[in-house]
Design a protein around this motif. Sequence first.
Motif, PDB file in Angstrom:
ATOM      1  N   CYS A  54       0.489  -1.317  -0.088  1.00  0.00           N
ATOM      2  CA  CYS A  54       0.239   0.230   0.080  1.00  0.00           C
ATOM      3  C   CYS A  54       0.976   1.290   0.168  1.00  0.00           C
ATOM      4  N   LYS A  93       3.051   8.797  -7.670  1.00  0.00           N
ATOM      5  CA  LYS A  93       1.813   7.348  -7.067  1.00  0.00           C
ATOM      6  C   LYS A  93       0.751   8.068  -5.642  1.00  0.00           C
ATOM      7  N   GLU A  96      -2.510   8.878  -7.845  1.00  0.00           N
ATOM      8  CA  GLU A  96      -3.040   7.719  -8.535  1.00  0.00           C
ATOM      9  C   GLU A  96      -4.691   7.230  -7.884  1.00  0.00           C
ATOM     10  N   MET A  97      -4.752   7.262  -6.214  1.00  0.00           N
ATOM     11  CA  MET A  97      -5.665   6.478  -5.604  1.00  0.00           C
ATOM     12  C   MET A  97      -6.627   7.550  -4.623  1.00  0.00           C
ATOM     13  N   CYS A  98      -7.187   7.339  -4.037  1.00  0.00           N
ATOM     14  CA  CYS A  98      -8.433   8.259  -3.137  1.00  0.00           C
ATOM     15  C   CYS A  98      -7.312   7.447  -1.769  1.00  0.00           C
ATOM     16  N   TYR A 102      -9.566   4.346  -1.869  1.00  0.00           N
ATOM     17  CA  TYR A 102      -8.644   3.684  -2.510  1.00  0.00           C
ATOM     18  C   TYR A 102      -9.144   3.844  -4.034  1.00  0.00           C
ATOM     19  N   LYS A 103     -10.325   4.158  -4.431  1.00  0.00           N
ATOM     20  CA  LYS A 103     -10.776   4.503  -5.828  1.00  0.00           C
ATOM     21  C   LYS A 103      -9.460   4.810  -6.406  1.00  0.00           C
ATOM     22  N   SER A 104      -9.775   4.489  -7.839  1.00  0.00           N
ATOM     23  CA  SER A 104      -8.920   4.852  -8.748  1.00  0.00           C
ATOM     24  C   SER A 104      -8.602   6.315  -9.194  1.00  0.00           C
ATOM     25  N   LEU A 105      -7.768   7.670  -9.273  1.00  0.00           N
ATOM     26  CA  LEU A 105      -8.437   8.481  -9.638  1.00  0.00           C
ATOM     27  C   LEU A 105      -7.409   9.194 -10.902  1.00  0.00           C
ATOM     28  N   SER A 106      -7.293   8.050 -11.793  1.00  0.00           N
ATOM     29  CA  SER A 106      -6.529   8.206 -13.040  1.00  0.00           C
ATOM     30  C   SER A 106      -7.860   8.857 -13.762  1.00  0.00           C
ATOM     31  N   CYS A 122     -10.858  11.495  -4.045  1.00  0.00           N
ATOM     32  CA  CYS A 122     -11.793  11.377  -4.940  1.00  0.00           C
ATOM     33  C   CYS A 122     -13.070  12.696  -4.868  1.00  0.00           C
TER      34      CYS A 122
END
Length: 156
Positions: A54, A93, A96-98, A102-106, A122
């Motif tokens: 993580c 890095k 890239e995620m909340c 942990y949602k993808s922020l792409s 997010c």
Amino acid sequence: GYCFAFGKGGLERSRVRSVYYYKPAIEEFELHPITTRRYALTLINISSSFFPDCITPPSGDNNGPEALFWYRRAIAQLTDAETIPFVESYESKIKEMCAYCYKSLSTDKPKCCTECKAVYYCSRECQAADWKAGHKKDCVKSLKKRLRATGKFNGL
């Protein structure tokens, strides 16, 4: 801190003890930027050892904001080939995620903690929930306040 970080002087190698001794010295004195960088790296290594899969550990246990704070201060004085790419890689890095769900922020436009600029979210809801869940403890807001009180914070 150095002796525990590298097991020098007959002392056992211990990241936790290293941080214990580095932290007051770093906050109290204007130490060499390489020492500041070592402290920041030790903080990241501790998080990585407890949360190996993580990049953003759970709030309340995340050393990342403080590590980035000290790394950024070291970069202000160092231009070596090791420090800047490491920080740029780490920062990319964490974007890239909340940090909460942990949602993808792409594809989303992430929200960033305005104080530490070391965690991304997010949504405003995730940001507020993470603050309550422990980012309040991890954020460098109180660290900056302590350093301002002693005149050791120059806005970096």
